[in-house]
Write an enzyme that holds these catalytic residues in place. Structure first.
Site, PDB file in Angstrom:
ATOM      1  CB  VAL A  14     -13.688  -0.936   6.043  1.00 42.94           C
ATOM      2  CG1 VAL A  14     -14.826  -1.885   5.652  1.00 42.94           C
ATOM      3  CG2 VAL A  14     -13.451  -0.979   7.535  1.00 42.94           C
ATOM      4  N   GLY A  35      -0.690  -9.261  -3.906  1.00 46.00           N
ATOM      5  CA  GLY A  35      -0.652  -8.235  -2.853  1.00 46.00           C
ATOM      6  C   GLY A  35      -1.965  -8.091  -2.116  1.00 46.00           C
ATOM      7  CD  GLU A  56      -3.918  -7.997   6.184  1.00 45.24           C
ATOM      8  OE1 GLU A  56      -3.280  -7.312   6.982  1.00 45.24           O
ATOM      9  OE2 GLU A  56      -4.511  -7.521   5.203  1.00 45.24           O
ATOM     10  CD  GLU A 108     -13.779   5.488   3.191  1.00 49.75           C
ATOM     11  OE1 GLU A 108     -14.387   6.426   3.720  1.00 49.75           O
ATOM     12  OE2 GLU A 108     -14.278   4.357   3.026  1.00 49.75           O
ATOM     13  CB  ILE A 132     -15.373   0.032  -1.383  1.00 47.88           C
ATOM     14  CG1 ILE A 132     -15.081  -1.230  -2.171  1.00 47.88           C
ATOM     15  CG2 ILE A 132     -16.849   0.391  -1.443  1.00 47.88           C
ATOM     16  CD1 ILE A 132     -15.778  -2.468  -1.619  1.00 47.88           C
ATOM     17  CB  VAL A 189      -0.967  -0.004   1.207  1.00 46.56           C
ATOM     18  CG1 VAL A 189      -1.851   1.236   1.183  1.00 46.56           C
ATOM     19  CG2 VAL A 189      -1.839  -1.268   1.194  1.00 46.56           C
ATOM     20  CE  LYS A 247     -10.335  -5.444   5.592  1.00 40.88           C
ATOM     21  NZ  LYS A 247     -10.034  -6.356   4.492  1.00 40.88           N
ATOM     22  N   GLY A 279     -10.874  -1.716   1.090  1.00 36.46           N
ATOM     23  CA  GLY A 279      -9.845  -1.272   0.133  1.00 36.46           C
ATOM     24  C   GLY A 279     -10.239   0.036  -0.545  1.00 36.46           C
ATOM     25  N   GLY A 295      -5.428  -4.847  -2.515  1.00 36.79           N
ATOM     26  CA  GLY A 295      -4.511  -4.591  -3.633  1.00 36.79           C
ATOM     27  C   GLY A 295      -3.935  -3.196  -3.546  1.00 36.79           C
TER      28      GLY A 295
HETATM   29  N1  HSE Z   1      -5.824  -8.853   3.347  1.00 38.31           N
HETATM   30  C1  HSE Z   1      -6.869  -7.933   3.122  1.00 38.31           C
HETATM   31  C2  HSE Z   1      -7.890  -8.576   2.205  1.00 38.31           C
HETATM   32  C3  HSE Z   1      -6.300  -6.689   2.504  1.00 38.31           C
HETATM   33  O1  HSE Z   1      -7.589  -9.611   1.608  1.00 38.31           O
HETATM   34  O2  HSE Z   1      -9.003  -8.083   2.092  1.00 38.31           O
HETATM   35  C4  HSE Z   1      -7.255  -5.534   2.452  1.00 38.31           C
HETATM   36  O3  HSE Z   1      -7.663  -5.109   3.713  1.00 38.31           O
END
Ligand code: HSE
Length: 410
Positions: A127, A182, A185, A124, A131, A12, A200, A129, A298
């Site tokens: 939760v 990517g 975690e 933001e 969105i 990120v 989340k 990514g 991602g």
């Molecule tokens: N590891 C998390 C997922 C990354 O796969 O959703 C994004 O928070």
């Protein structure tokens, strides 16, 4: 010119740096000023990068530099991120983060410190990514009482389930691919065991219902024990198998919160959310259901949300965005409610005819049943009944060698 620092240059962090460096005009467009990355904190060497002079290994340099007004924490994990974020806020810098573990565990404290220091703490990207979900939920749905928030909150597990079902890929290979992209975690057990989705749903429930929800309070199950047979069974019964995070308000002011592999009816849009995509459904008393959909993990998608928060901090350098919630308490999350629902159940026994006889006695009213004599197995969708009743009935099916139970969502 506003000076910014980035803590962490992983998936990120590198995305954030690239947007800010390669698309400087977007800052001009959004906040009418230029942004400059003054520091990037990372212990690794990045000598091959054109912006290598920005790297430092010394956090003190960042926190003690009064020119740095906004810090993006994209390291992940609780430590040292918690200490770094807290110190940056105390030093009067606004902080944005994609770190759901940090927000779920320490968000209440950090938001309080931000308020005391008249700076912003925005998250933001923690939760969904890319969105936009937290800001729209808190701001655009503010005229509602939110009754439920639920959805597909982990891109890695959704990607893995999808690969296993559609491409017949085995679990390990699908996970490896998610890591290469990517999505996963650093320690992918956080994805697989449901902890990431749990963090989340904590953040969503906290903002939706106004009181802090801690990860330990959520009934969390991952996909480790989910098999291809389970996904095929879901399909046979007209569902898709998804890892669903869900929180709902109860009439007494408490809430329920869970993360569970769930059979989602093909009638629901959520059932068609595949791959790395996430979707969050928010139900308001005025709007009814509102659905937010997009890439949940991602580099680029998540960096997009982080950079937007940086812009928002720059816009509000001398004011605070209103974001506040009450402390949580022990009995606030009540998962002991004996709700009525329909469950998918699969049971097998070496004494198949006994199992059949018992099944007819106890579950004769089940609306959909498939019997597989060859495997000594029955699978069925229960009628609507209380969970306690289903459990009692299952206990009376003697000699069961395996049993699988999934929640359903219609
Ligand atoms: N590891 C998390 C997922 C990354 O796969 O959703 C994004 O928070």
């Amino acid at each position: 010119m506003i000076q910014v620092a980035i803590l962490g240059h992983g998936v990120v962090g590198s995305g954030v740096a690239e947007i800010l460096i390669h698309h400087g005009e977007r800052a001009q467009r959004a906040v009418k000023t230029d942004l400059n990355i003054k520091y990037i904190l990372d212990l690794r060497e990045f000598d091959h990068l054109p912006y290598r002079e920005k790297f430092t290994k010394d956090f003190e340099q960042i926190v003690n530099d009064p020119e740095v007004r906004v810090v993006a924490e994209v390291m992940g994990g609780l430590h040292p991120a918690y200490d770094f974020v807290k110190r940056c806020l105390l030093a009067g810098k606004s902080v944005v983060t994609s770190n759901k573990e940090l927000v779920a565990a320490k968000g209440a404290e950090l938001i309080r410190i931000a308020a005391q220091k008249n700076v912003n703490f925005l998250f933001e990207a923690s939760v969904g990514g890319g969105i936009p979900i937290l800001r729209p939920m808190v701001q655009c749905l503010a005229a509602n009482d939110i009754t439920e928030v639920c959805g597909i909150l982990n891109g890695t597990t959704n990607f893995i389930l999808n690969k296993m079902v559609v491409e017949n890929m085995d679990f390990d290979k699908a996970l490896q691919l998610a890591q290469q992209n990517g999505y996963a975690e650093k320690d992918p057990t956080a994805d697989i065991e449901g902890h990431d989705a749990c963090r989340k749903i904590c953040i969503l429930a906290t903002l939706a219902f106004g009181r802090h929800v801690f990860p330990e309070q959520v009934d969390t199950h991952g996909i480790a024990s989910v098999t291809k047979e389970d996904a095929e069974a879901a399909d046979r019964f007209g569902f898709a198998l998804k890892l669903i995070g869900r929180a709902a308000k109860l009439p007494d002011g408490t809430i329920t919160a869970s993360v569970r592999p769930t059979f989602v009816s093909r009638e629901r849009i959520l059932s068609g959310v595949d791959g790395v995509f996430n979707a969050v459904s928010v139900t308001g008393d005025e709007t009814g259901e509102v659905l937010f959909y997009g890439k949940g993990a991602g580099k680029e998608a998540t960096a997009s949300a982080v950079v937007a928060d940086i812009f928002d901090c720059v816009k509000h350098l001398d004011s605070r965005k209103y974001l506040f919630w009450e402390e949580g308490y022990e009995g606030y999350v009540n998962n002991q409610t004996d709700e009525e629902g329909q469950w998918y159940v699969r049971a097998s026994s070496p004494r198949y005819s006994d199992l059949l006889a018992r099944f007819e006695e106890q579950f004769g009213n089940a609306p959909t049943v498939f019997k597989n004599e060859y495997r000594g197995e029955i699978e069925w969708l229960t009628a609507r009944e209380k969970a306690s009743v289903i459990r009692e009935k299952l206990a009376s099916l003697q000699d069961i060698s395996t049993v699988k139970i999934f929640d359903t969502m219609f």
